[in-house]
Design an enzyme around this catalytic site. Structure first.
Site, short mmCIF file in Angstrom:
data_model
loop_
_atom_site.label_atom_id
_atom_site.label_comp_id
_atom_site.label_asym_id
_atom_site.label_seq_id
_atom_site.Cartn_x
_atom_site.Cartn_y
_atom_site.Cartn_z
N GLY A 47 0.91 -2.67 3.04
CA GLY A 47 2.34 -3.10 2.75
C GLY A 47 2.23 -2.50 1.15
O GLY A 47 1.32 -2.40 0.55
N GLN A 52 5.47 -1.81 -7.46
CA GLN A 52 4.06 -1.31 -7.51
C GLN A 52 4.31 0.58 -7.76
O GLN A 52 3.11 0.78 -8.18
CB GLN A 52 3.59 -1.47 -6.24
N CYS A 106 -4.79 -6.11 -2.73
CA CYS A 106 -3.55 -5.61 -3.10
C CYS A 106 -3.80 -4.09 -3.58
O CYS A 106 -4.59 -3.96 -4.58
CB CYS A 106 -2.89 -6.40 -4.22
N LEU A 107 -2.82 -3.13 -3.32
CA LEU A 107 -3.07 -1.74 -3.76
C LEU A 107 -3.01 -1.79 -5.25
O LEU A 107 -3.67 -0.93 -6.09
CB LEU A 107 -1.98 -0.75 -3.24
N HIS A 148 2.87 -12.14 0.38
CA HIS A 148 2.60 -11.41 -0.57
C HIS A 148 3.35 -10.34 -1.16
O HIS A 148 3.47 -10.05 -2.38
CB HIS A 148 1.23 -10.58 0.14
N GLU A 149 3.95 -9.65 -0.21
CA GLU A 149 4.83 -8.30 -0.66
C GLU A 149 6.10 -8.83 -1.40
O GLU A 149 6.46 -8.41 -2.55
CB GLU A 149 5.34 -7.48 0.38
N HIS A 152 5.63 -9.88 -5.17
CA HIS A 152 5.86 -8.78 -5.98
C HIS A 152 7.16 -8.66 -6.32
O HIS A 152 7.20 -8.34 -7.67
CB HIS A 152 5.49 -7.50 -5.26
NI NI Z 1 0.07 -6.44 -3.28
#
Ligand code: NI
Length: 179
Positions: A47, A52, A106-107, A148-149, A152
């Site tokens: 995701g 991000q 998370c990235l 989670h997404e 953000h």
């Molecule tokens: Ni994330």
């Protein structure tokens, strides 16, 4: 294919409240969505949310099928079978009282994983790229990934659910590794 740079915590741009997207989508926004997908698959991740890559808009992409490493590394199907989903202006209409704990990563917080407890099921309303509204219930891994997404998009990271001490240690590690 345009893979964008993924912002790493701590970065103020990861803390912005994202603006809603207006329809019809501009060519710029369509390109951003395409770049988000390319960036997610390249990372690889399951995701990615617009902030991000430094874009303060309410957009996220996910592929919770592709997350399976067996699928991803199948030599007969390089890249794996994909199920790209695009979520625009998402809003939770309901969250279950029942909670579930999953290990999250998370990235934007690389090589860091921690258990996070969230509502086990959610009802979501979102818009697709054509501006059509959709409503659907999710549970299991997709429910976790979506919460989670969409955190953000509110400037929130999964590490915000951890103890202040743990969060501080993670922030320190990120500053050391990625300064
Ligand atoms: Ni994330």
């Amino acid at each position: 294919m345009a893979v964008r740079e993924i912002l790493i915590h701590p970065d103020d741009r990861l803390r912005e409240i994202c603006k809603p997207v207006s329809f019809p989508l501009s060519d710029d926004v369509k390109q951003i969505i395409k770049d988000m997908a390319d960036t997610m698959y390249d990372a690889p991740g399951v995701g990615l949310a617009a902030p991000q890559i430094g874009v303060s808009l309410q957009i996220a992409v996910t592929d919770t099928v592709w997350r399976s490493s067996e699928v991803r590394h199948d030599p007969d199907n390089p890249g794996g079978s994909r199920e790209l989903k695009v979520w625009i202006n998402p809003e939770f209409l309901w969250k279950s009282d029942e909670m579930a704990t999953w290990e999250e990563g998370c990235l934007s917080v690389p090589e860091t994983f921690a258990d996070v407890t969230r509502p086990a099921a959610v009802r979501l309303r979102w818009f697709d790229m054509e501006g059509e509204a959709h409503e659907q219930d999710f549970d299991g891994f997709p429910a976790v990934a979506l919460q989670h997404e969409f955190d953000h998009l509110l400037g929130k990271l999964f590490i915000d659910y951890l103890s202040p001490l743990k969060r501080k240690m993670i922030t320190k590690k990120m500053k050391k590794l990625y300064k």
